[in-house]
Design a protein around this motif. Structure first.
Motif, PDB file in Angstrom:
ATOM      1  N   GLY A 140       0.791  -1.229   0.000  1.00 24.25           N
ATOM      2  CA  GLY A 140       0.000   0.000   0.000  1.00 24.25           C
ATOM      3  C   GLY A 140       0.820   1.273   0.000  1.00 24.25           C
ATOM      4  O   GLY A 140       0.276   2.362  -0.213  1.00 24.25           O
ATOM      5  N   PHE A 141       2.124   1.169   0.249  1.00 22.78           N
ATOM      6  CA  PHE A 141       2.953   2.369   0.180  1.00 22.78           C
ATOM      7  C   PHE A 141       3.001   2.937  -1.236  1.00 22.78           C
ATOM      8  O   PHE A 141       3.232   4.137  -1.427  1.00 22.78           O
ATOM      9  CB  PHE A 141       4.377   2.060   0.653  1.00 22.78           C
ATOM     10  N   GLY A 142       2.785   2.080  -2.240  1.00 16.67           N
ATOM     11  CA  GLY A 142       2.843   2.531  -3.626  1.00 16.67           C
ATOM     12  C   GLY A 142       1.842   3.626  -3.940  1.00 16.67           C
ATOM     13  O   GLY A 142       2.222   4.719  -4.394  1.00 16.67           O
ATOM     14  N   PRO A 143       0.537   3.376  -3.710  1.00 18.91           N
ATOM     15  CA  PRO A 143      -0.456   4.409  -4.001  1.00 18.91           C
ATOM     16  C   PRO A 143      -0.292   5.681  -3.178  1.00 18.91           C
ATOM     17  O   PRO A 143      -0.876   6.708  -3.513  1.00 18.91           O
ATOM     18  CB  PRO A 143      -1.785   3.709  -3.649  1.00 18.91           C
ATOM     19  N   ILE A 144       0.495   5.620  -2.087  1.00 17.67           N
ATOM     20  CA  ILE A 144       0.736   6.828  -1.292  1.00 17.67           C
ATOM     21  C   ILE A 144       1.881   7.640  -1.895  1.00 17.67           C
ATOM     22  O   ILE A 144       1.779   8.859  -2.081  1.00 17.67           O
ATOM     23  CB  ILE A 144       1.081   6.465   0.161  1.00 17.67           C
ATOM     24  N   LEU A 145       2.973   6.966  -2.187  1.00 18.63           N
ATOM     25  CA  LEU A 145       4.195   7.662  -2.592  1.00 18.63           C
ATOM     26  C   LEU A 145       4.250   7.975  -4.083  1.00 18.63           C
ATOM     27  O   LEU A 145       4.731   9.042  -4.480  1.00 18.63           O
ATOM     28  CB  LEU A 145       5.421   6.820  -2.197  1.00 18.63           C
ATOM     29  N   VAL A 146       3.770   7.051  -4.903  1.00 19.25           N
ATOM     30  CA  VAL A 146       3.937   7.206  -6.344  1.00 19.25           C
ATOM     31  C   VAL A 146       3.189   8.415  -6.912  1.00 19.25           C
ATOM     32  O   VAL A 146       3.730   9.110  -7.774  1.00 19.25           O
ATOM     33  CB  VAL A 146       3.548   5.908  -7.081  1.00 19.25           C
ATOM     34  N   PRO A 147       1.931   8.708  -6.471  1.00 17.85           N
ATOM     35  CA  PRO A 147       1.297   9.927  -7.005  1.00 17.85           C
ATOM     36  C   PRO A 147       2.127  11.184  -6.766  1.00 17.85           C
ATOM     37  O   PRO A 147       2.195  12.064  -7.638  1.00 17.85           O
ATOM     38  CB  PRO A 147      -0.032   9.985  -6.231  1.00 17.85           C
ATOM     39  N   GLN A 148       2.795  11.251  -5.592  1.00 18.65           N
ATOM     40  CA  GLN A 148       3.639  12.417  -5.325  1.00 18.65           C
ATOM     41  C   GLN A 148       4.897  12.381  -6.194  1.00 18.65           C
ATOM     42  O   GLN A 148       5.369  13.431  -6.655  1.00 18.65           O
ATOM     43  CB  GLN A 148       4.025  12.448  -3.840  1.00 18.65           C
ATOM     44  N   THR A 273      -2.839  14.769  -4.216  1.00 21.22           N
ATOM     45  CA  THR A 273      -3.076  14.794  -2.762  1.00 21.22           C
ATOM     46  C   THR A 273      -4.244  13.883  -2.397  1.00 21.22           C
ATOM     47  O   THR A 273      -4.185  13.141  -1.403  1.00 21.22           O
ATOM     48  CB  THR A 273      -3.363  16.228  -2.288  1.00 21.22           C
ATOM     49  N   PHE A 274      -5.311  13.950  -3.175  1.00 19.95           N
ATOM     50  CA  PHE A 274      -6.475  13.077  -2.964  1.00 19.95           C
ATOM     51  C   PHE A 274      -6.046  11.615  -2.991  1.00 19.95           C
ATOM     52  O   PHE A 274      -6.405  10.821  -2.098  1.00 19.95           O
ATOM     53  CB  PHE A 274      -7.521  13.352  -4.057  1.00 19.95           C
ATOM     54  N   LEU A 275      -5.271  11.238  -4.010  1.00 19.86           N
ATOM     55  CA  LEU A 275      -4.842   9.848  -4.155  1.00 19.86           C
ATOM     56  C   LEU A 275      -3.907   9.418  -3.025  1.00 19.86           C
ATOM     57  O   LEU A 275      -3.939   8.263  -2.581  1.00 19.86           O
ATOM     58  CB  LEU A 275      -4.154   9.641  -5.509  1.00 19.86           C
ATOM     59  N   SER A 276      -3.083  10.332  -2.550  1.00 18.06           N
ATOM     60  CA  SER A 276      -2.164   9.989  -1.459  1.00 18.06           C
ATOM     61  C   SER A 276      -2.908   9.776  -0.148  1.00 18.06           C
ATOM     62  O   SER A 276      -2.595   8.854   0.613  1.00 18.06           O
ATOM     63  CB  SER A 276      -1.111  11.094  -1.294  1.00 18.06           C
ATOM     64  N   ILE A 277      -3.897  10.617   0.149  1.00 16.87           N
ATOM     65  CA  ILE A 277      -4.711  10.425   1.352  1.00 16.87           C
ATOM     66  C   ILE A 277      -5.473   9.104   1.262  1.00 16.87           C
ATOM     67  O   ILE A 277      -5.566   8.347   2.240  1.00 16.87           O
ATOM     68  CB  ILE A 277      -5.681  11.609   1.539  1.00 16.87           C
ATOM     69  N   LEU A 278      -5.998   8.843   0.087  1.00 18.33           N
ATOM     70  CA  LEU A 278      -6.651   7.558  -0.141  1.00 18.33           C
ATOM     71  C   LEU A 278      -5.694   6.411   0.135  1.00 18.33           C
ATOM     72  O   LEU A 278      -6.044   5.419   0.792  1.00 18.33           O
ATOM     73  CB  LEU A 278      -7.150   7.501  -1.592  1.00 18.33           C
ATOM     74  N   GLY A 279      -4.463   6.546  -0.334  1.00 16.73           N
ATOM     75  CA  GLY A 279      -3.467   5.489  -0.134  1.00 16.73           C
ATOM     76  C   GLY A 279      -3.085   5.303   1.324  1.00 16.73           C
ATOM     77  O   GLY A 279      -2.853   4.179   1.772  1.00 16.73           O
ATOM     78  N   VAL A 280      -3.017   6.407   2.093  1.00 18.43           N
ATOM     79  CA  VAL A 280      -2.662   6.316   3.521  1.00 18.43           C
ATOM     80  C   VAL A 280      -3.707   5.505   4.280  1.00 18.43           C
ATOM     81  O   VAL A 280      -3.387   4.572   5.028  1.00 18.43           O
ATOM     82  CB  VAL A 280      -2.511   7.724   4.130  1.00 18.43           C
ATOM     83  N   SER A 281      -4.979   5.872   4.110  1.00 25.88           N
ATOM     84  CA  SER A 281      -6.031   5.145   4.831  1.00 25.88           C
ATOM     85  C   SER A 281      -6.169   3.719   4.318  1.00 25.88           C
ATOM     86  O   SER A 281      -6.456   2.791   5.088  1.00 25.88           O
ATOM     87  CB  SER A 281      -7.365   5.892   4.709  1.00 25.88           C
ATOM     88  N   ASP A 282      -5.948   3.531   3.027  1.00 24.80           N
ATOM     89  CA  ASP A 282      -5.985   2.186   2.441  1.00 24.80           C
ATOM     90  C   ASP A 282      -4.943   1.302   3.109  1.00 24.80           C
ATOM     91  O   ASP A 282      -5.239   0.193   3.566  1.00 24.80           O
ATOM     92  CB  ASP A 282      -5.729   2.301   0.939  1.00 24.80           C
ATOM     93  N   MET A 283      -3.711   1.796   3.204  1.00 21.47           N
ATOM     94  CA  MET A 283      -2.627   1.013   3.798  1.00 21.47           C
ATOM     95  C   MET A 283      -2.888   0.730   5.274  1.00 21.47           C
ATOM     96  O   MET A 283      -2.659  -0.380   5.764  1.00 21.47           O
ATOM     97  CB  MET A 283      -1.304   1.752   3.640  1.00 21.47           C
TER      98      MET A 283
END
Length: 427
Positions: A140-148, A273-283
């Motif tokens: 799940g770190f991917g969807p958090i870090l990669v959009p940035q 930013t939207f995708l990263s927040i989504l990734g944080v809660s997802d992970m």
């Protein structure tokens, strides 16, 4: 356990890359699609062909995994994924996108996912949900870090260069594939248990028999090779259809999300930013989800239904607010449901099917998913073109998800009623 360390390395590397590519494709190429004057139908077709075509070869992938094992097969999708993404960076037409990203990359992504899924379900039995939680949490770190990362790269490089850089990142899947070693290589210390040694010997003999059977009857006994007798089980069929519908809705919503947010007027930085927040809660809830299920002693399928219910509510909430800060709250809530769903979606079928038919069951599932996505995906794009917005698309995807919930709920009621009738007959 030593085997967990191998899965721990494989899952994050592969899924870090694959999940991020699925989520960020629209972020990378949304301007390119506008420049090429691609319609919403064409854009939806590209992402849905990618999501579907690789799944259509699921039964073949299942047979190859049974015959050759996870490690050797994992090298094939690594090659396809890298080649597909490099070619995608040079795409300048709709047809080229369909071939490079929709076909080649798709086969690599889906074969890799099937390999990881089978390996992890084989390596673990008693604590399978916890192991799955650790694996998908790390991924799940991917969807958090990669959009940035994409956001930063897009400021410095062109779209083609960003895509080519991501193609270079995809080469790390070769490393992940090489780490997927057979579990028997790391079980020498446990050989002192005669029962486990006997089980390993029996499994080795069974594998040899299966290989001989597959090689000798591949043209004359297709049903046995692909374990099509699974389709005689109505519960399995219900699970299969439900998973296909829910997967179609979730994949389309995920892939179209950058386009939907762009349609809402959000800029690239705000979408990232939207995708990263989504990734944080997802992970976060990939890690917490298994413990919640274990604490309440709920089966995998019921936890999956709970996640689908939350997803449906979140999508409807998206329709009634376009305020950016409210959208960020929605992103967090969506991530909660996605995290729980991700853990348990890979456990629903393994909890129902025996280990010797798990590879074939997974292949049949991916085929059903692929057909559903391939048929329904272009419909989403056509609805967007016809209505001028994604509102109708969101409503349709929610209705599809509700069908899964209703199907599985109806099955639970039928099974419960039959159990009561049997009890009365015995009395």
């Amino acid at each position: 356990m030593q085997t967990f360390s191998l899965v721990k390395y494989l899952e994050p590397q592969d899924q870090f890359i694959i999940l991020s590519l699925l989520q960020c494709f629209g972020l990378i190429f949304k301007d390119t699609f506008s420049y090429l004057r691609c319609t919403a139908t064409q854009g939806a077709l590209v992402v849905n062909v990618n999501a579907a075509l690789g799944k259509l070869i699921g039964p073949i992938t299942g047979v190859l995994l049974k015959v050759y094992g996870c490690r050797r097969i994992a090298l094939v999708p690594a090659s396809l994924l890298t080649l597909g993404m490099v070619l995608t960076s040079f795409c300048r037409s709709f047809a080229f996108f369909v071939v490079a990203y929709g076909l080649i990359s798709s086969m690599g992504m889906q074969m890799s996912e099937s390999t990881q899924r089978l390996a992890l379900n084989f390596y673990f039995k008693k604590k399978r949900s916890v192991a799955m939680g650790f694996a998908v949490t790390a991924a799940g770190f991917g969807p958090i870090l990669v959009p940035q990362l994409i956001r930063v790269l897009m400021r410095v490089y062109s779209t083609q260069e960003v895509a080519l850089i991501y193609g270079g990142i995809c080469t790390h899947v070769f490393v992940a594939a090489s780490l997927l070693q057979p579990v028997t290589w790391h079980m020498k210390e446990e050989r002192n248990n005669p029962e486990e040694g006997l089980l390993l010997d029996e499994k080795s003999q069974e594998c040899e028999k299966k290989r001989e059977t597959l090689c000798g009857t591949i043209l004359t006994n297709i049903a046995k090779i692909f374990d099509l007798d699974l389709l005689k089980d109505p519960v399995f069929d219900n699970i299969l259809v439900g998973l296909a519908l829910a997967t179609f809705a979730e994949i389309n919503f995920t892939l179209l999300m950058p386009f939907i947010l762009h349609d809402f007027g959000l800029k690239t930085g705000e979408i990232a930013t939207f995708l990263s927040i989504l990734g944080v809660s997802d992970m976060l809830f990939r890690f917490v989800g298994p413990y919640i299920g274990n604490y309440f002693t709920k089966p995998s399928r019921l936890m999956y239904v709970y996640a689908l219910a939350i997803l449906t509510v979140v999508r409807f909430t998206l329709l009634i607010s376009k305020n950016y800060y409210v959208l960020l709250v929605i992103a967090f809530a969506w991530g909660i449901a996605k995290g729980v769903r991700k853990v348990y979606m890979w456990l629903v079928i393994p909890d129902h099917v025996s280990a010797d038919k798990l590879a074939s069951a997974g292949g049949i599932e991916t085929l059903a998913n692929g057909i559903c996505i391939l048929v329904g995906g272009p419909i989403m794009g056509a609805l967007r073109d016809a209505t001028g917005s994604y509102v109708v698309c969101i409503v349709v995807m929610n209705c599809v998800t509700l069908v899964t919930i209703l199907m599985w709920s109806a099955e639970a009621v039928i099974v419960k009623c039959r159990g009561r009738n049997k009890t009365k007959v015995k009395e």
